[in-house]
Design an enzyme around this catalytic site. Structure first.
Site, PDB file in Angstrom:
ATOM      1  NE  ARG A   1     -10.283 -10.781  -2.453  1.00 33.57           N
ATOM      2  CZ  ARG A   1     -10.545  -9.908  -3.426  1.00 33.57           C
ATOM      3  NH1 ARG A   1     -10.606 -10.309  -4.682  1.00 33.57           N
ATOM      4  NH2 ARG A   1     -10.760  -8.643  -3.147  1.00 33.57           N
TER       5      ARG A   1
ATOM      6  CE  LYS B   1      -3.774  -2.221   2.566  1.00 32.53           C
ATOM      7  NZ  LYS B   1      -4.802  -2.170   1.510  1.00 32.53           N
TER       8      LYS B   1
END
Length: 425
Positions: free
Chosen positions: A250, A176
């Site tokens: 996920r 990020k």
């Protein structure tokens, strides 16, 4: 008409009284709303005091006062919200994988009758949890799957709540930015909400089998970290080609829902996660995104959100149109979409469901709800304690509490055996 008052105490700072004037059916939602306003975590060294906040309920529409049980339920919910917020508010140097495991163990000890199993570190790899282990193996604290179980002897249904517990998300090698990384301590919001909801539900007398699965890891960069092009085999037995290490939530949830099906034989599986930035674009900052294979349960969840204040809004469920985004030439699927402009929030949820169901195109008796609450998990720089109000209300009919039964939506008796919601129309 006489007005009736009942009182609950919230410890905060400097004695005060909050008077809530509402219809009796709104007492639960108003009570938990007050709880959100008094977080427990701070490191401020000035202007910090300790006090009791007395919350008084005035219900002019009903001559029946709130019972001791009603007040106990609101208190459990309030404590759950503040527990979830405390976990999410704490920085990574105070809330690691070890710390969340310890919080779960403390909850199990407090509830006494609850069983707990903790699978950690290389035991995850040995037992086939390639998602949780693959995400968390580079961190200084070991990843974990924590399973808390409440099993009443008279239960006829099995419900599993699965929470994403990424204690900090750097993005991994798909790292990020300097402005995108701050706030990633909140990526454990799903697991925090599930743990707090489980504690409150058991305290309120949950009547069915209930399991809380916390999928805990830290997404770090290091010599052993997962890199793009790696392939992991998840607990479902399906292989995943990694094309984005910042789509890690996920992966851990895929292991969690597969465990719920294979080991717990769950009838109803709800996963909750701060999963995507796309959630805010799709349903906004105040409504979590809701994906479900059951139109009936979808309607019940929306009603529970409106009753509790933890609001949800349905998103597209069309696996026949969207799951193609995960196509891989060398594995069963990739972990991130090819096109980020094709219902990205739905696609992220569908990846998780692919590890719950054998095949989207075959009927399944399992009810599945996926809740993406990436934006409602916080307001500004403070956590909201999102989750307990919704889950206590949605599953209120499975509680001994008369209050939760009265505000809980009607739940479908039959499990869905359809491929997609469209088939119900």
């Amino acid at each position: 008409k006489q007005w009736y008052q009942r009182r609950v105490v919230i410890t905060a700072g400097g004695d005060a009284v909050v008077v809530v004037v509402c219809q009796r059916q709104h007492a639960f939602a108003c009570g938990v709303a007050v709880a959100r306003a008094f977080p427990t975590f701070t490191h401020k060294t000035r202007d910090v005091t300790t006090r009791n906040v007395y919350v008084t309920f005035v219900t002019p529409d009903d001559t029946t006062p709130l019972s001791d049980q009603d007040i106990s339920v609101i208190t459990s919910a309030a404590n759950g919200i503040r527990l979830a917020a405390d976990i999410v508010d704490r920085p990574r140097n105070e809330m690691t994988c070890d710390d969340l495991v310890a919080r779960a163990q403390k909850v199990a000890a407090q509830l006494k009758s609850v069983e707990i199993e903790v699978i950690r570190g290389q035991d995850l790899e040995k037992r086939g949890f390639g998602g949780i282990y693959g995400v968390g193996k580079a961190a200084t604290t070991e990843p974990a799957l924590v399973v808390l179980s409440h099993k009443p002897t008279t239960a006829t249904k099995t419900i599993a709540w699965v929470g994403k517990g990424i204690m900090y998300d750097t993005g991994g090698f798909s790292i990020k930015t300097k402005t995108g990384m701050p706030g990633m301590k909140r990526d454990c919001g799903g697991a925090a909400g599930v743990l707090a909801s489980f504690k409150a539900a058991v305290e309120c007398g949950f009547t069915e089998n209930l399991h809380a699965l916390l999928c805990i890891a830290e997404n770090s960069v290091g010599p052993t970290a997962t890199v793009p092009d790696d392939i992991h085999v998840l607990y479902s037995g399906k292989s995943v080609e990694i094309n984005n290490t910042d789509a890690e939530g996920r992966l851990v949830l895929g292991d969690g829902v597969a465990y719920a099906r294979k080991d717990l034989d769950a009838d109803i599986v709800l996963d909750m996660a701060t999963l995507t930035g796309a959630q805010g674009i799709t349903t906004g900052q105040d409504h979590a995104a809701l994906l479900s294979n059951s139109s009936q349960w979808e309607s019940s969840a929306v009603a529970a959100g409106l009753s509790s204040g933890d609001m949800v809004y349905p998103i597209l469920y069309a696996p026949e149109l969207h799951f193609k985004e995960f196509k891989s030439s060398v594995a069963d699927m990739k972990n991130s979409v090819a096109c980020r402009s094709n219902a990205q929030c739905s696609c992220a949820g569908l990846f998780i469901g692919a590890h719950l169901f054998e095949d989207y195109f075959k009927p399944s008796p399992i009810v599945w709800l996926h809740v993406d609450m990436a934006y409602p998990v916080h307001v500004g720089e403070r956590a909201t304690g999102w989750g307990p109000a919704l889950l206590l209300t949605l599953f209120g009919r499975y509680s001994k509490s008369t209050l939760l039964n009265s505000i809980g939506p009607a739940l479908p008796e039959k499990q869905p055996c359809k491929r997609a919601k469209h088939d119900d129309m």
